[in-house]
Enzyme design. Structure first.
Site, PDB file in Angstrom:
ATOM      1  N   HIS A   1     -46.092  32.907  60.583  1.00  0.00           N
ATOM      2  CA  HIS A   1     -45.662  31.427  59.792  1.00  0.00           C
ATOM      3  C   HIS A   1     -44.185  31.135  59.550  1.00  0.00           C
ATOM      4  O   HIS A   1     -43.755  30.170  60.014  1.00  0.00           O
ATOM      5  CB  HIS A   1     -46.525  31.503  58.559  1.00  0.00           C
ATOM      6  CG  HIS A   1     -46.859  29.912  57.898  1.00  0.00           C
ATOM      7  ND1 HIS A   1     -47.312  29.728  56.847  1.00  0.00           N
ATOM      8  CD2 HIS A   1     -46.537  28.875  58.505  1.00  0.00           C
ATOM      9  CE1 HIS A   1     -47.433  28.362  56.608  1.00  0.00           C
ATOM     10  NE2 HIS A   1     -46.959  27.772  57.602  1.00  0.00           N
TER      11      HIS A   1
ATOM     12  N   HIS B   1     -52.704  40.712  57.845  1.00  0.00           N
ATOM     13  CA  HIS B   1     -52.397  39.823  56.954  1.00  0.00           C
ATOM     14  C   HIS B   1     -50.852  39.210  56.788  1.00  0.00           C
ATOM     15  O   HIS B   1     -50.542  38.172  56.899  1.00  0.00           O
ATOM     16  CB  HIS B   1     -53.000  40.189  55.442  1.00  0.00           C
ATOM     17  CG  HIS B   1     -52.847  39.061  54.446  1.00  0.00           C
ATOM     18  ND1 HIS B   1     -53.766  38.280  53.837  1.00  0.00           N
ATOM     19  CD2 HIS B   1     -51.854  38.709  53.633  1.00  0.00           C
ATOM     20  CE1 HIS B   1     -53.506  37.596  52.923  1.00  0.00           C
ATOM     21  NE2 HIS B   1     -52.182  37.710  52.973  1.00  0.00           N
ATOM     22  N   GLU B   2     -50.396  40.199  56.536  1.00  0.00           N
ATOM     23  CA  GLU B   2     -48.740  40.098  56.328  1.00  0.00           C
ATOM     24  C   GLU B   2     -48.089  39.466  57.631  1.00  0.00           C
ATOM     25  O   GLU B   2     -47.062  38.891  57.547  1.00  0.00           O
ATOM     26  CB  GLU B   2     -48.077  41.485  55.823  1.00  0.00           C
ATOM     27  CG  GLU B   2     -48.455  41.844  54.506  1.00  0.00           C
ATOM     28  CD  GLU B   2     -48.672  40.998  53.261  1.00  0.00           C
ATOM     29  OE1 GLU B   2     -47.996  39.815  53.288  1.00  0.00           O
ATOM     30  OE2 GLU B   2     -49.345  41.052  52.379  1.00  0.00           O
TER      31      GLU B   2
HETATM   32 ZN    ZN Z   1     -50.883  36.640  51.447  1.00  0.00          ZN
END
Ligand code: ZN
Length: 691
Positions: A471, A464-465
């Site tokens: 991004h 997730h991180e």
């Molecule tokens: Zn998040």
């Protein structure tokens, strides 16, 4: 982690953490602040023809400010000491004052307006156009139109809010740290050897003879999941859910902070002409308005209700077999683990040796490398703790970004996991500034000389991180305010992160991220099958929990007049009565530790997780159809979602990747409910008319 390999030194310029002192940190921040402030003062004398140049200079100054503040803020969150905290809280009002002055500067606003209205606006790049348009929006949301007392009041509210949020976090960290409970050997019954070793290590670190329980996530979860001693689980649960509340140490009570935060947010919204803070929050998000979000959440709750009731019944049945009078919250994790073992043949503990941190990290990098055509290499540089490592991303032998991993729980670190973009990509006259990120977790640390072994949940968090990190790092936008996650509507910001989580459920990916710590064997078929069969375990309860928090967050930010701590409690009680299938004990003060909304950027925006999960699920659906390692699909995702940052609206980026508006179908399938008939129809398009 083995450090046998000799690492090449980092290529990017990086802070020398070994040389940083409180004095240098302070001087760096103050210098950056005064430089930016001086430029701001020039706005009045600047001729409209020089507007673009002034704004470019200011961008550079803010670029510098973000970096020096990023270092201080990272240390405050990961190596918190009384001295550092004092410095951080001392400089915070100065930072807030600068951004308020900037956001309310009429002259600068006029310069942006002149750029926007100029004949050459249409000839600018998409990133520049978006940066100007978003800046104009943010001026309005920062009260640029206010005058006199109202303007003053708005500024002092902003400053006070930044302090209150910081205090909220400090109280929570202090309350978490303050709890240490020495454990008798008998209390360790049921705990696997690795958890016992962890608790002994914690005891040792706190100067105790034997094992100790703390409220750090790994220790807390180990006891909740495995301790046979029901009273111990209850004691820990109670300590955890009353942190920073009026039921604990008065000096750490967040009650009055929450009340003041809500009151000031409401006042701020009113000054800007909004009916309430939730409306103000939604003004810069992908969702149209609060009503649309509430409808979306209620529809989701309707979908999750029956699965959640089934989940609950399963837990209650398990509780009955152990002779428990009633299912209690401190039984849930314990019974869930028992059910996983008996129903799915899945033991989290026997999975862990297959996920040693170095192997998982290496596999994660391989996945990103295959998808996006990049290379990731560990490099040597000075760090803020011996557990921290640093890596660089290369593309065609060129370093395009760097990131730090600080993954393990420590007593001086704030809880949770997060990515913070310390340095953004910026195109400068002297070349390209490569982005750098901090990625922080609270995983169970290595015990003794063994590498850390991750649970599958920790794996998900790491991915997730890392999705947030990509991004930030793979952006191709060189304009500070719309590079990476900057300028991305907050309710779309969890798209790349939740998207990345899907790889932790793919056998082909698991083959890359698993290798037994002793035997070097990849996750065997039976373990893989067990993991997969339990994938949707309690997805109903988990969804309702997220919906509950999201609705609660919106409700307290809609209430007018603002709520005090009692009102907040009444509000969460009301939301639970509406959507939850079970209610926690009266003493539960979850809200007093809800940092996302009281100390983070998720105020009236916690729904973003569910909103963006629709986008992430639907984006991954294309990979499922075209191949999870399809490089063309990877390239498209990178180009249309990761690379563009805030240079265009999130719904346009999604549509560019999928060729249509988002659909909730994939999310339902990814929760195991595709065949679930429900009474309420779910909106096919959660983005409504916007996409
Ligand atoms: Zn998040």
């Amino acid at each position: 982690m083995t450090t046998a390999a000799v690492l090449h030194p980092a290529s990017l310029p990086l802070p020398d953490f070994a040389q940083l002192t409180l004095d240098t940190l302070k001087a760096d921040v103050q210098q950056a602040l005064s430089q930016a402030t001086a430029l701001l003062a020039k706005a009045e004398q600047t001729a409209p023809t020089d507007a673009a140049r002034l704004i470019a200079e200011l961008d550079l100054a803010e670029n510098q400010l973000q970096q020096v503040w990023g270092v201080l803020s990272n240390l405050n969150a990961t190596r918190n000491t009384p001295e550092l905290r004092e410095l951080y809280n001392q400089l915070l009002p100065e930072l807030s004052r600068y951004y308020t002055e900037q956001g309310q500067n009429q002259h600068l606003y006029q310069h942006y307006l002149s750029l926007h209205d100029a004949a050459d606006f249409a000839g600018r790049s998409a990133a520049e156009q978006s940066a100007i348009t978003l800046a104009l929006r943010d001026f309005r949301l920062s009260g640029v139109a206010l005058e006199g007392d109202a303007k003053q009041r708005f500024a002092s509210i902003s400053e006070r809010l930044s302090q209150l949020s910081s205090q909220f976090s400090d109280h929570l960290l202090d309350a978490t740290q303050a709890f240490v409970m020495p454990l008798e050997d008998a209390q360790l019954s049921g705990l696997p050897a690795s958890s016992v070793a962890l608790l002994r290590q914690l005891g040792q670190q706190r100067g105790l003879e034997g094992a100790a329980a703390t409220l750090d996530a790994p220790a807390y979860m180990a006891i909740q999941t495995y301790a046979e001693d029901r009273a111990l689980r209850e004691t820990l649960y109670r300590a955890y859910v009353t942190r920073a509340s009026e039921l604990g140490e008065p000096a750490q009570d967040n009650s009055h902070l929450m009340a003041e935060i809500l009151q000031l947010r409401q006042e701020k919204a009113a000054l800007l002409g909004f009916a309430n803070y939730a409306d103000l929050s939604l003004a810069s998000k992908m969702a149209d308005d609060v009503e649309q979000v509430i409808q979306f959440l209620q529809d989701l709750a309707a979908q999750a209700r029956q699965p959640a009731l089934d989940d609950l019944a399963q837990l209650q049945a398990e509780a009955a077999t152990l002779g428990y009078d009633q299912l209690q919250p401190w039984d849930s994790a314990y019974l869930s683990e028992k059910i996983k073992q008996s129903e799915y043949n899945l033991s989290q503990e026997s999975l862990k040796p297959y996920f040693p941190a170095p192997v998982v990290i290496d596999g994660l990098f391989k996945i990103a490398e295959r998808l996006y055509g990049i290379q990731i290499q560990q490099k040597a540089t000075s760090v803020w703790h011996e557990q921290v490592s640093y890596y660089e991303i290369l593309e065609q032998n060129r370093v395009i970004g760097g990131f730090y991993f600080d993954l393990y729980a420590r007593s001086d670190k704030r809880g949770g996991a997060w990515m913070s973009g310390y340095r953004s990509r910026v195109t400068r006259s002297d070349g390209e500034q490569a982005p750098v990120a901090f990625m922080v977790g609270n995983f169970a640390p290595p015990v003794g000389d063994q590498p850390a072994q991750l649970t599958h949940q920790e794996l998900i968090t790491l991915f997730h991180e890392f999705g947030h990190g990509l991004h930030h790092l793979l952006t191709e936008v060189g304009v500070l305010s719309v590079a990476g996650i900057h300028g991305v509507a907050w309710d779309a910001v969890e798209l790349p992160s939740q998207f990345m989580e899907f790889w932790t459920w793919e056998p082909e990916a698991l083959a890359l991220i698993s290798q037994h710590v002793d035997t070097a064997e990849v996750l065997p078929k039976d373990q893989l099958d067990a993991l997969m069969s339990a994938r949707f375990f309690q997805s109903g309860l988990q969804t309702l929990r997220q919906v509950e928090f999201a609705l609660f967050d919106l409700e307290i930010h809609r209430a007018n007049p603002a709520l005090d701590a009692y009102g907040v409690q009444a509000s969460i009680d009301a939301v639970r009565a509406q959507v939850a299938v079970s209610t926690p004990p009266d003493y539960n003060r979850f809200q007093h530790g809800f940092s996302h909304i009281f100390a983070g950027g998720y105020a009236a925006g916690y729904y973003s997780y569910k909103w963006a999960e629709v986008l992430a699920s639907d984006a991954f659906d294309r990979f499922e159809q075209e191949g999870i390692f399809n490089t063309d699909t990877g390239k498209a995702f990178r180009q249309q979602i990761l690379a563009v940052g805030g240079s265009r609206p999130a719904q346009d980026s999604f549509a560019a990747f999928r060729g249509r508006a988002p659909s909730i179908t994939a999310l339902l399938r990814h929760n195991g409910w595709s065949a679930q008939p429900t009474a309420t129809a779910v909106q096919a398009n959660p983005a409504g008319t916007t996409a």
